[in-house]
Design an enzyme around this catalytic site. Sequence first.
Site, mmCIF file in Angstrom:
data_model
loop_
_atom_site.group_PDB
_atom_site.id
_atom_site.type_symbol
_atom_site.label_atom_id
_atom_site.label_comp_id
_atom_site.label_asym_id
_atom_site.label_seq_id
_atom_site.Cartn_x
_atom_site.Cartn_y
_atom_site.Cartn_z
ATOM 1 N N GLY A 92 32.832 39.929 55.206
ATOM 2 C CA GLY A 92 31.436 40.055 55.594
ATOM 3 C C GLY A 92 31.162 40.037 57.087
ATOM 4 N N ASN A 127 30.811 42.664 59.086
ATOM 5 C CA ASN A 127 29.757 43.663 59.339
ATOM 6 C C ASN A 127 28.398 43.130 58.893
ATOM 7 O OD1 ASN A 127 30.624 46.418 60.438
ATOM 8 N ND2 ASN A 127 32.261 45.964 58.976
ATOM 9 N N MET A 164 33.950 46.995 47.971
ATOM 10 C CA MET A 164 35.157 47.698 47.551
ATOM 11 C C MET A 164 35.085 48.234 46.118
ATOM 12 S SD MET A 164 36.425 47.591 50.446
ATOM 13 C CE MET A 164 38.069 48.254 50.380
ATOM 14 N N LEU A 211 30.770 53.133 43.382
ATOM 15 C CA LEU A 211 29.520 53.196 42.610
ATOM 16 C C LEU A 211 29.484 54.490 41.794
ATOM 17 C CD1 LEU A 211 27.308 51.895 45.536
ATOM 18 C CD2 LEU A 211 27.741 50.671 43.376
ATOM 19 N N ASN A 229 27.380 53.767 54.020
ATOM 20 C CA ASN A 229 28.656 53.041 53.938
ATOM 21 C C ASN A 229 29.360 53.106 55.279
ATOM 22 O OD1 ASN A 229 31.003 51.791 52.738
ATOM 23 N ND2 ASN A 229 31.971 53.820 52.676
ATOM 24 N N HIS A 274 33.115 53.124 56.894
ATOM 25 C CA HIS A 274 34.507 53.365 56.485
ATOM 26 C C HIS A 274 35.403 53.309 57.728
ATOM 27 C CE1 HIS A 274 37.749 54.843 53.994
ATOM 28 N NE2 HIS A 274 38.077 55.644 54.991
ATOM 29 N N ASP A 292 33.769 58.542 49.909
ATOM 30 C CA ASP A 292 33.837 58.726 51.371
ATOM 31 C C ASP A 292 33.574 60.170 51.800
ATOM 32 O OD1 ASP A 292 34.512 56.009 51.584
ATOM 33 O OD2 ASP A 292 36.635 56.410 51.392
HETATM 34 C C1 GAR Z 1 35.650 47.068 57.127
HETATM 35 O O1 GAR Z 1 36.717 47.462 57.942
HETATM 36 C C2 GAR Z 1 35.072 48.261 56.398
HETATM 37 O O2 GAR Z 1 35.075 49.429 57.157
HETATM 38 C C3 GAR Z 1 36.014 48.364 55.236
HETATM 39 O O3 GAR Z 1 36.244 47.044 54.841
HETATM 40 C C4 GAR Z 1 36.149 46.199 55.976
HETATM 41 C C5 GAR Z 1 35.202 45.085 55.658
HETATM 42 O O4 GAR Z 1 35.168 44.143 56.701
HETATM 43 N N1 GAR Z 1 35.441 49.149 54.178
HETATM 44 C C6 GAR Z 1 36.151 49.942 53.395
HETATM 45 O O5 GAR Z 1 37.362 50.076 53.495
HETATM 46 C C7 GAR Z 1 35.341 50.677 52.372
HETATM 47 N N2 GAR Z 1 36.135 51.655 51.714
HETATM 48 P P1 GAR Z 1 34.032 43.038 56.747
HETATM 49 O O6 GAR Z 1 33.935 42.449 55.331
HETATM 50 O O7 GAR Z 1 34.558 42.021 57.733
HETATM 51 O O8 GAR Z 1 32.763 43.687 57.169
#
Ligand code: GAR
Length: 191
Positions: A13, A15, A91, A94, A108, A110, A146
Site C-alpha cells: 500500500g 501508492n 493483484m 477484475l 491502474n 503498472h 494492462d
Molecule cells: C506497485 O509497484 C504497482 O505498480 C504494482 O504493485 C506494486 C504495489 O506496491 N502493481 C502491479 O504489479 C499490478 N499488476 P504498493 O502496494 O507499495 O503500492
Amino acid sequence: MEYNLGILISGNGSNMLNIIEATKKKLIKSKVATVISNNPMALGIKRASEKGVDVKIINQNQYSNIFDFENSLSNYLLKKKVDLICLAGFMKVLSKDFVKKWNNKIINIHPSLLPAFKGLNTHERAIRKKVKFSGCTVHFVNKNIDSGKIIDQELVRVLKSDDAGSLQKKILMKEHKLYIRVLKYLETKNE
Ligand code: GAR
C-alpha cells in the site's frame, strides 16, 4: 473535478499511502472515500487505518465465485459514493462485467512502460531483456489485462548494475510521483 476515490490494494500500500498524503497536503482536490483490500493479510490495511481513512476488507476467498465477490465490491464502492477507482497494487484481475459497470472509472498503476511487460514479474523480465529504460504507467482499465488507454508514464534508466530489486525500488519512487500527477491531470481535465 473533485473525486471520491476508492483505492484497491492487495499488499504494502505505498501508492495508497502516498495518495492519502497528497489529499491531506491538498496536493490534489480529491478525497479518499475508502481503501479496500482483497487480501486480509495486506500490510496496507494497518497503514490505511493509521491514517484514519475508511478501510474495508473484501476477501475473495470468502466468496464462492467472482461475481459475488465483485458484487460486494461494487456495492461497497457505491455505498461510499466512489466515482474513481484507483488500483494500487491490486493483484486480482477484475472481470469484464465489473469493468463494463465501472467503465472509464478505473485506473491502474503498472510497474513497466506499457505496452512492454504486461502482467507479473515485470522487473525480472526487464532485467533479463537488458532494456535500457523501464518505468511505470497509469492507464484506464479495460477488459484486457494492462491494455487500457495510457494516461501517463514515468521513465527510469536501467543501469548495468541494476537487478530486479533495485529496479523495483527506483520505479516505485516514480510511481508515487506519477499517480499524483495523473490524479491532478484528471481533476483539471474533467473540470
Ligand atoms: C506497485 O509497484 C504497482 O505498480 C504494482 O504493485 C506494486 C504495489 O506496491 N502493481 C502491479 O504489479 C499490478 N499488476 P504498493 O502496494 O507499495 O503500492
